[in-house]
Design a protein around this motif. Structure first.
Motif, short mmCIF file in Angstrom:
data_model
loop_
_atom_site.label_atom_id
_atom_site.label_comp_id
_atom_site.label_asym_id
_atom_site.label_seq_id
_atom_site.Cartn_x
_atom_site.Cartn_y
_atom_site.Cartn_z
N TYR A 193 121.93 -49.02 11.93
CA TYR A 193 122.85 -49.25 12.89
C TYR A 193 124.27 -48.42 12.33
O TYR A 193 125.44 -48.80 13.00
CB TYR A 193 123.13 -50.72 13.03
N THR A 194 123.90 -47.46 11.77
CA THR A 194 125.12 -46.57 11.38
C THR A 194 124.40 -45.07 11.73
O THR A 194 123.52 -44.94 11.84
CB THR A 194 125.67 -46.62 10.07
N ALA A 195 125.46 -44.07 11.69
CA ALA A 195 125.12 -42.70 12.07
C ALA A 195 123.90 -42.27 10.94
O ALA A 195 124.09 -42.57 9.92
CB ALA A 195 126.34 -41.76 11.95
N PRO A 196 123.21 -41.40 11.21
CA PRO A 196 123.07 -40.67 12.54
C PRO A 196 122.18 -41.56 13.93
O PRO A 196 122.27 -41.18 14.94
CB PRO A 196 121.99 -39.47 12.29
N ARG A 197 121.57 -42.74 13.24
CA ARG A 197 120.73 -43.39 14.33
C ARG A 197 121.74 -44.39 15.47
O ARG A 197 121.23 -44.54 16.49
CB ARG A 197 119.71 -44.33 13.65
N ARG B 47 126.24 -38.38 20.33
CA ARG B 47 124.88 -37.76 20.54
C ARG B 47 123.90 -38.48 21.56
O ARG B 47 123.74 -39.65 21.62
CB ARG B 47 124.31 -37.83 19.47
N ALA B 48 123.55 -37.63 22.63
CA ALA B 48 122.95 -38.31 23.52
C ALA B 48 121.45 -38.62 23.26
O ALA B 48 120.61 -39.27 23.71
CB ALA B 48 122.82 -37.31 24.94
N ASP B 49 121.03 -38.15 22.13
CA ASP B 49 119.82 -38.11 21.68
C ASP B 49 119.69 -38.99 20.53
O ASP B 49 118.50 -39.40 19.78
CB ASP B 49 118.91 -36.79 21.26
N MET C 155 116.54 -37.88 12.74
CA MET C 155 116.79 -39.24 12.84
C MET C 155 115.64 -39.92 11.78
O MET C 155 115.61 -41.23 11.70
CB MET C 155 116.63 -39.77 14.20
N ARG C 156 114.70 -39.27 11.27
CA ARG C 156 113.54 -39.66 10.47
C ARG C 156 114.34 -39.49 8.96
O ARG C 156 114.02 -38.69 8.38
CB ARG C 156 112.45 -38.86 10.48
#
Length: 293
Positions: free
Chosen positions: A44-48, A53-55, A268-269
């Motif tokens: 629940y922090t960046a990059p997720r 970011r729209a994606d 995101m992985r």
């Protein structure tokens, strides 16, 4: 997450083999090392959770929830969130629609984390960017997030223990006798079940919490076999795909209204799980006798 427990006494008609009980008990032991702070940092922090970011994963989930609640058919008085974990994002849209929100989790560490934010105590996770983003989705001004935070704190009536592997997951009297009007559950059932059969049974159990004609909103992982619930805490997950999801919904007596799929971009992985995608489901529990809502 983390809302499983050893299955000790079962209601009639839902007996389990000893091996299944042992598997569920083993899942419960996995969660004893669950660390809310680490879990929140990983997911629940960046990059997720990059709101620019729209994606990014989190904005996608928030958009799905916003749309589901904005359509107008998901309504009533009581919203129950099954397996809240240490998170609140999943009820930020629903809290505007329902007058009572019930949060639940098996783990006391997660319930404590939720109560910390609800009491506005120091040291809790900062949900401000989430509140601001949902307010933007709702077309509200930049300062409205404070109103939303106050609204959420006012409508959350309880933070309760739950065991989705029991036919009656909540203590009697926790919800209206007719059931909740809407149930939300995010990344819960697949991550607390030892196999697909247990996942489907848990879905049937939580569906019993919803009134006939009520709605079920589910978010979860696709193709995931594990996630990290702490620095050295690896939790197994039931790997799901679209076909198994639809089969479990049908077996639970739910009518599928919408299924949306998100595929993770490569960046995101980040190594804290092996999830390949995320699903969002909007479903309805049919009225008794098959009538409309």
């Amino acid at each position: 997450m983390g809302d499983t427990a050893p299955a000790k006494e079962r209601d009639g008609g839902d007996a389990e083999e000893p091996a299944a009980r042992n598997s569920i008990a083993a899942m419960a032991r996995c969660y004893q090392g669950f660390d809310p702070a680490v879990y929140l940092q990983y997911n629940y922090t960046a990059p997720r959770a990059d709101f620019g970011r729209a994606d990014s994963i989190v904005p996608w989930k928030l958009a799905c929830l916003h749309e589901a609640f904005a359509e107008g058919d998901v309504k009533g008085e009581t919203l129950v969130d099954v397996g809240s974990g240490p998170t609140l994002y999943q009820v930020l849209s629903g809290c505007e629609v329902f007058g009572r929100v019930v949060l639940t989790d098996f783990l006391e560490v997660n319930r404590r984390e939720l109560r910390r934010w609800l009491a506005a105590e120091e040291g809790g996770f900062d949900w401000t960017p989430y509140l601001q983003h949902v307010c933007r989705l709702e077309g509200r001004g930049p300062s409205a997030w404070r109103e939303k935070a106050a609204r959420l704190r006012s409508v959350v009536s309880e933070v309760l223990p739950i065991d989705v592997h029991r036919p009656c997951p909540l203590a009697p009297g926790s919800l209206p006798a007719s059931g909740a009007d809407c149930l939300v559950s995010s990344f819960c059932l697949e991550s607390v079940s030892p196999d697909l059969g247990s996942f489907t049974q848990a879905l049937r159990h939580v569906t019993s919490l919803v009134r006939p004609g009520g709605h079920v909103l589910l978010i979860g992982a696709l193709g995931e076999t594990y996630y990290m619930a702490g620095r050295d805490v690896r939790v197994p997950v039931v790997p799901l795909d679209e076909a198994t999801l639809c089969g479990s919904l049908k077996a639970s007596g739910l009518e599928l209204l919408r299924l949306c799929i998100y595929t993770l971009p490569a960046d995101m992985r980040v190594g804290v799980d092996d999830v390949s995608g995320i699903f969002f489901i909007k479903a309805r529990k049919p009225q008794l006798g098959g009538g409309g809502d």
